[in-house]
Structures are given as structure tokens and as C-alpha cells.
Motif scaffolding. Structure first.
Motif, PDB file in Angstrom:
ATOM      1  N   LEU A  84       0.821  -1.212   0.000  1.00  0.00           N
ATOM      2  CA  LEU A  84       0.000   0.000   0.000  1.00  0.00           C
ATOM      3  C   LEU A  84       0.855   1.262   0.000  1.00  0.00           C
ATOM      4  O   LEU A  84       0.343   2.356  -0.246  1.00  0.00           O
ATOM      5  CB  LEU A  84      -0.907   0.022   1.233  1.00  0.00           C
ATOM      6  N   PRO A 114      -1.554   2.211  -5.666  1.00  0.00           N
ATOM      7  CA  PRO A 114      -2.213   1.141  -4.892  1.00  0.00           C
ATOM      8  C   PRO A 114      -3.693   1.380  -4.646  1.00  0.00           C
ATOM      9  O   PRO A 114      -4.511   0.460  -4.788  1.00  0.00           O
ATOM     10  CB  PRO A 114      -1.420   1.127  -3.580  1.00  0.00           C
ATOM     11  N   ARG A 115      -4.081   2.584  -4.289  1.00  0.00           N
ATOM     12  CA  ARG A 115      -5.485   2.839  -3.981  1.00  0.00           C
ATOM     13  C   ARG A 115      -6.358   2.732  -5.222  1.00  0.00           C
ATOM     14  O   ARG A 115      -7.536   2.346  -5.134  1.00  0.00           O
ATOM     15  CB  ARG A 115      -5.643   4.225  -3.344  1.00  0.00           C
ATOM     16  N   LEU A 135      -2.264  -4.424   4.239  1.00  0.00           N
ATOM     17  CA  LEU A 135      -2.534  -4.727   2.840  1.00  0.00           C
ATOM     18  C   LEU A 135      -3.653  -5.751   2.709  1.00  0.00           C
ATOM     19  O   LEU A 135      -4.599  -5.563   1.927  1.00  0.00           O
ATOM     20  CB  LEU A 135      -1.251  -5.249   2.173  1.00  0.00           C
TER      21      LEU A 135
END
Length: 324
Positions: free
Chosen positions: A177, A192-193, A230
């Protein structure tokens, strides 16, 4: 497993690159493919038996990518050339339909995008995946797609249609993340988001979506708290299964990986990575077991089955996109 947080010093990590105009410095090699499906040697019937890759080379530019080896076989550079010299199989959908017409794959699964990302930036221009997805759905073929790109969201209606005809599983590849890890090792991939948002969008459409926790990068992304966070985020996004994978470095990628590590990472982090990978492709077996067991345990806490178990149950129950 690393238990010492703070390996990254924010001031020492290079900022994200300024976005370049579309496809500047990228060369596309358009190719008429003779075949698209590749049989995996020794694959078990009814399992993951075929791979399909409409592109070679990848603008995601992940420093560790094992597919860099394949660029050498094409006579192309495995470093910057892998990031900028992209082979495009322009007739992919037509070739796939021809190969599927005779029932070539049977009840086997096809894995789409296993070498280079089928939703890399080139896909925004060439749009090969819609034709591929329609062919797979029309022939009721079981398949998985693996990606790090948010562009897949464009095709969610096609995945939903395919999931009503066969077993479908979209796997998002996400190893951390931490945006510093993303910028350092995966500069061209989605943040990542954004990948978590893609999982949530797939699940909202009734499409089974899992996560390839990969690669777990030793010394940078393997702190237990980071791994827990994560898995928790993946579960919250609606993931139906997880598959852990610790980073391995293939011979064709090693020099590029270590050169990029030396150029862009804090010295202490580069030194640890170099000590681990200069003379080895992988971390010690004990380390891999510990990381894998940790991730499986955290996934089990959320009721998420192992990937192998999920695939087995999918074969048993047949397609039903609402079950996920």
C-alpha cells in the motif's frame, strides 16, 4: 520478514516522474500473430493450462519484472527497451477465435496477462482486450486476468458478461500500500489505492476479483504490520481470494533491477536488496514460508480462501458471477 520499519526515508526517495505526453519515446512494433494461446508444460487438465499475452514489453516499467528475459529473445534491450519497445499482436482477437473454435482448451483455464500487463497504456490505444473478452465469453472459456492497471474498469461490463458464461477471476497485482514502494519499483503502474478501487468496482458489478499479493519486496514491503494492512484493505475492497508471492529476480532482469535500485533507492535499502539478490534469484525458502504463512493467516482471519482452494471450488460449482 523485515521487522524494522523506516527503511525508506521520504527525503531520499525520488519523487514520481512528471507524466509524459501520450506515448512519447515509446515505439510500438505491430505484429500479426500466428498463434495466441501457449500451453503450460505439465499443466493438469481442467486447471490453469494456457497463457495469453497480447503485448510484449510493458510501459509499467516494473524494475523486477521477470518478462524482461523475453525481450532478449526478440533482440531487444531488457532494460529501458522493455519499457519503451512494445510488441503489439494486432490480430489477437481474430487469432483467439480461430484457436477456440475447435475446442482447443476444453475445460482448462486460460491466464490472460501473465507475462506483461494486458491493460498497460498501449491498451488504451489498441483496445485489444474487448475483442479477446468477447471471444472468451462466446466460447464459454474459464479464464483469469492479472493486471496492475485501472484501465481494466473500462471493460467491467464485458467481464460481467463473461462471468455469466464461464468461471472468471480478475486478479489485481498489489504488493504494498506504500506509495513510496510503488514509485520506486512500479513507476508506470496504477497507484495502490486505484487498484483497490478497481477490485471494489468489479465486485460491485458481480465479477469475482482476487489479489495477487505480489511481489512482496523484501526489506521494503515486508513488515508484518504493512502486510496486515494490505490484506485488510484487500478484504475491505471485496477480494474473494489472495495469492502471496515473494519477489524473485530472473537473470534477465537482475542487472536492470540492481542498477535501478542503486540509482533511486536509499543506500541502506539498495545494499540489503543487493545482498539478497546479487547471487540469488529468490529469498531463502524459510523466509518465503514465513511471509506466505503470515499472509495466508491474515487472509483466513477475513474468511478468504487460498487461491488454489478458490479455483477448485469454482470448478465444482460452475459459473455464477453473483457468488464471487
Amino acid at each position: 520478514m523485515n521487522t524494522q520499519p523506516g527503511l525508506f526515508d521520504t527525503a531520499e526517495v525520488a519523487p514520481p516522474p512528471t507524466p509524459a505526453p501520450a506515448f512519447r519515446d515509446i515505439t510500438f512494433h505491430e505484429k500479426r500473430a500466428r498463434t495466441l494461446l501457449n500451453k503450460i508444460p505439465g499443466a493438469r487438465r481442467g486447471g490453469m493450462a494456457w497463457t495469453l499475452n497480447p503485448y510484449r514489453g510493458c510501459t509499467h516499467a516494473c524494475t523486477y519484472c521477470f518478462a524482461r528475459d523475453g525481450h532478449a529473445h526478440l533482440g531487444l534491450d531488457t532494460g529501458e527497451g522493455f519499457n519503451t519497445q512494445i510488441v503489439v499482436k494486432t490480430n489477437a482477437a481474430d487469432v483467439l477465435r480461430r484457436e477456440l473454435r475447435g475446442g482447443k482448451t476444453g475445460d482448462d483455464w486460460i491466464m490472460v496477462g501473465t507475462s506483461t500487463d494486458c491493460y498497460q497504456r498501449a491498451e488504451g490505444h489498441y483496445r485489444l482486450m474487448p475483442g479477446i473478452l468477447r471471444a472468451l465469453a462466446d466460447h464459454r472459456v474459464n479464464f483469469t486476468t492479472t493486471t496492475k492497471s485501472a484501465l481494466l474498469r473500462r471493460d467491467i461490463p464485458l467481464y460481467a458478461e463473461a462471468a455469466r458464461a464461464a468461471n472468471v477471476l480478475v486478479m489485481t497485482s498489489l504488493g504494498s500500500l506504500d506509495e513510496r514502494v510503488w514509485r520506486a519499483f512500479e513507476p508506470g503502474a496504477a497507484p495502490p489505492r486505484a487498484r483497490l478501487a478497481t477490485i471494489a468496482a468489479l465486485r460491485a458489478a458481480g465479477v469475482p476479483a482476487g489479489v495477487l499479493i505480489a511481489p512482496v519486496i523484501p526489506h521494503a514491503g515486508d513488515h508484518p504490520d504493512a502486510l496486515n494492512a494490505l490484506v485488510d484493505a484487500c478484504a475491505e475492497a471485496g477480494a474473494v481470494t489472495l495469492y502471496p508471492d515473494v519477489m524473485r529476480i530472473s537473470p534477465g532482469a537482475r542487472d536492470w533491477f540492481l542498477n535501478q535500485s542503486a540509482a533511486h533507492l536509499p543506500p541502506h535499502l539498495h545494499q540489503r536488496l543487493a545482498a539478497s539478490y546479487t547471487n540469488s534469484r529468490a529469498m531463502p525458502a524459510r523466509y518465503i514460508r514465513e511471509v506466505t504463512a503470515h499472509l495466508h493467516a491474515r487472509a483466513a482471519h477475513h474468511g478468504l480462501p487460498r487461491w488454489e482452494d478458490y479455483i477448485r471450488r469454482s470448478r465444482e460449482r460452475g459459473p455464477d458471477s453473483t457468488r464471487g
